[in-house]
Design a protein around this motif. Structure first.
Motif, short mmCIF file in Angstrom:
data_model
loop_
_atom_site.label_atom_id
_atom_site.label_comp_id
_atom_site.label_asym_id
_atom_site.label_seq_id
_atom_site.Cartn_x
_atom_site.Cartn_y
_atom_site.Cartn_z
N TRP A 111 0.80 -1.23 0.00
CA TRP A 111 0.00 0.00 0.00
C TRP A 111 0.83 1.28 0.00
N LEU A 112 1.99 1.26 0.69
CA LEU A 112 2.74 2.50 0.93
C LEU A 112 3.19 3.21 -0.35
N PRO A 113 3.81 2.50 -1.34
CA PRO A 113 4.22 3.20 -2.56
C PRO A 113 3.07 3.87 -3.30
N LEU A 114 1.85 3.31 -3.17
CA LEU A 114 0.72 3.82 -3.94
C LEU A 114 0.19 5.16 -3.40
N ILE A 115 0.65 5.57 -2.22
CA ILE A 115 0.31 6.90 -1.72
C ILE A 115 0.80 7.98 -2.70
N ASN A 116 1.87 7.65 -3.43
CA ASN A 116 2.42 8.58 -4.42
C ASN A 116 1.44 8.90 -5.55
N CYS A 117 0.42 8.06 -5.69
CA CYS A 117 -0.56 8.26 -6.78
C CYS A 117 -1.57 9.35 -6.45
N ASN A 118 -1.57 9.82 -5.22
CA ASN A 118 -2.53 10.84 -4.79
C ASN A 118 -2.41 12.09 -5.65
N GLY A 119 -3.54 12.54 -6.21
CA GLY A 119 -3.55 13.72 -7.06
C GLY A 119 -3.23 13.43 -8.52
N LYS A 120 -2.92 12.19 -8.85
CA LYS A 120 -2.62 11.79 -10.24
C LYS A 120 -3.81 11.03 -10.82
N THR A 121 -3.88 10.95 -12.14
CA THR A 121 -4.89 10.10 -12.79
C THR A 121 -4.41 8.66 -12.70
N LYS A 165 -6.08 -4.93 3.52
CA LYS A 165 -6.99 -3.88 4.00
C LYS A 165 -6.39 -2.49 3.75
N LEU A 166 -5.10 -2.33 4.09
CA LEU A 166 -4.41 -1.07 3.84
C LEU A 166 -4.33 -0.78 2.34
N LEU A 167 -4.03 -1.84 1.57
CA LEU A 167 -3.93 -1.69 0.12
C LEU A 167 -5.27 -1.31 -0.49
N LYS A 168 -6.33 -1.96 -0.02
CA LYS A 168 -7.69 -1.66 -0.52
C LYS A 168 -8.05 -0.20 -0.28
N ASN A 169 -7.79 0.28 0.93
CA ASN A 169 -8.13 1.67 1.26
C ASN A 169 -7.32 2.67 0.44
N THR A 170 -6.04 2.35 0.23
CA THR A 170 -5.18 3.24 -0.56
C THR A 170 -5.61 3.27 -2.02
N ILE A 171 -5.92 2.09 -2.58
CA ILE A 171 -6.37 2.01 -3.97
C ILE A 171 -7.69 2.76 -4.15
N LYS A 172 -8.63 2.53 -3.24
CA LYS A 172 -9.94 3.17 -3.35
C LYS A 172 -9.83 4.70 -3.29
N LYS A 173 -8.94 5.19 -2.45
CA LYS A 173 -8.77 6.63 -2.26
C LYS A 173 -8.12 7.29 -3.47
N ASN A 174 -7.18 6.58 -4.13
CA ASN A 174 -6.35 7.20 -5.16
C ASN A 174 -6.67 6.78 -6.59
N THR A 175 -7.62 5.86 -6.77
CA THR A 175 -7.90 5.34 -8.11
C THR A 175 -9.11 6.03 -8.74
N HIS A 176 -8.94 6.46 -9.98
CA HIS A 176 -10.03 7.11 -10.71
C HIS A 176 -10.94 6.08 -11.40
N LEU A 177 -10.31 4.99 -11.90
CA LEU A 177 -11.08 3.99 -12.64
C LEU A 177 -10.52 2.61 -12.36
N HIS A 178 -11.41 1.66 -12.09
CA HIS A 178 -11.04 0.28 -11.81
C HIS A 178 -11.31 -0.55 -13.07
#
Length: 379
Positions: free
Chosen positions: A269-279, A335-348
């Motif tokens: 989950w931690l690296p994906l925090i970098n996706c915040n604000g990106k498409t 669980k951490l990964l799911k929350n990070t993905i949901k917060k930062n993902t525009h499209l699944h």
């Protein structure tokens, strides 16, 4: 095509892949001179040894072990049917697509990602019998008794036509309807070296996107470190190295789109925090986000709801304390990964339409934010 019926199997030799009923079939038909079996793959030693025994006993069964794609494709082109009795749910069915693109019908369980590739008459589940072997046996008998070269050729041509729906041209058109044209795309995945499965798809996608005018870069474990992947997997809970590496890559490449393919095996989950604000796009290739052991997911209803802590442990179906400890760690990591993905993902994105329900219900995601992007035929 000769008068003999050639049936091919290629894949891991495990019970989840249905190799137990493949073995029973080989043993039953080892003296039948109307049919040949070609078996490719490695896996459980028990199955390897038993298939070798049948191979030694009869010329009509040929065990070829692990072979490269070129060799498999050569035999596939000479086959009448492809045996693919996977018990667990496939997210798509790339091997089945490869088979029908050669005009070779697929025999298996028509469920999950394989459903679209298996006709009713070759669906094991639709046959009558006391067990899976008896049901498969009905299909094999029907094939031997009613095989007609002229009728078969018509079916084969129809399959080749169907496979064109999964062409590279169709795929890039569908992708660009989602993401747009001439984009800078950063592909993020646990591993970016070709170790099969997801990684093979990523490399083929990379080539196709680049050929179509997109600028593509990748982030994940490369050839220098991928051989140590089993030792690096514990980092998935708190991967500071992945966090810093992805942060640096985003700063250098300046992507329009970050496309995540796999993050549950190394990145976490931690690296994906970098996706915040990106498409950001998220592609679901396997069920590791929904279940402790993806190869134990046999039915869709096992994963169409969010598993709580107790249910997640029960889903592992084990009393082994080491495995239970692993499942507990995986639960909190997912669980951490799911929350990070949901917060930062525009499209699944999912490779098969049935997975839209799985992602929506298990992740509580609005269906308007989920799209099907079917895989394409590599060959």
């Amino acid at each position: 095509m000769s008068n003999k019926i050639n049936i091919i199997f290629f894949g891991r030799l495990t019970k989840e892949k249905g190799v137990d009923i493949v073995l029973e079939t080989l043993q039953k038909y080892q003296n039948n001179d109307k049919i040949n079996f070609w078996i490719f793959g490695k896996g459980d030693k028990y199955f390897e040894d038993k298939i070798k025994e049948v191979d030694r006993a009869r010329a009509g069964v040929k065990y070829l072990g692990w072979q490269n794609q070129r060799t498999i494709k050569k035999y596939l082109g000479k086959s009448h049917y492809c045996l693919m009795p996977s018990r667990f749910l496939e997210t798509f069915g790339l091997s089945a697509l490869e088979s029908i693109s050669q005009g070779v019908p697929v025999i298996g369980f028509a469920k999950g990602g394989l459903k679209q590739f298996i006709p009713k008459n070759l669906d094991i589940n639709r046959q009558k019998g006391q067990n899976d072997f008896e049901k498969l046996d009905k299909i094999i008998k029907q094939i031997i008794d009613s095989h007609n070269n002229e009728e078969y050729q018509k079916i084969s041509n129809q399959l080749k036509e169907k496979s064109k729906e999964y062409s590279k041209k169709h795929w890039i058109k569908n992708f660009e309807q989602i993401a747009g044209r001439n984009k800078r795309i950063l592909v993020v995945s646990d591993f970016i070296e070709n170790i099969g499965g997801i990684e093979n798809y990523i490399l083929e996608t990379d080539k196709l996107l680049s050929q179509s005018g997109h600028k593509v870069d990748k982030f994940g474990l490369d050839s220098k470190l991928v051989k140590y992947r089993k030792f690096l997997m514990p980092l998935v809970g708190f991967n500071i190295f992945g966090y810093l590496g992805l942060r640096r890559k985003i700063k250098q490449f300046q992507p329009d789109i970050i496309w995540i393919h796999s993050a549950s095996r190394y990145l976490g989950w931690l690296p994906l925090i970098n996706c915040n604000g990106k498409t950001c796009l998220m592609m679901y290739h396997d069920f590791g986000y929904f279940h402790p052991f993806p190869s134990k997911v046999y039915e869709q209803n096992q994963i169409e709801f969010e598993l709580n802590f107790i249910d997640f442990i029960k889903a592992g179906q084990t009393k082994n304390p080491f495995k239970i400890a692993f499942i507990i760690l995986k639960f909190f990591s997912i669980k951490l990964l799911k929350n990070t993905i949901k917060k930062n993902t525009h499209l699944h994105l999912v490779p098969s339409e049935y997975m839209e329900n799985v992602v929506s219900k298990s992740r509580n995601i609005d269906k308007k934010n989920i799209k099907t992007l079917a895989h394409f035929n590599f060959s």
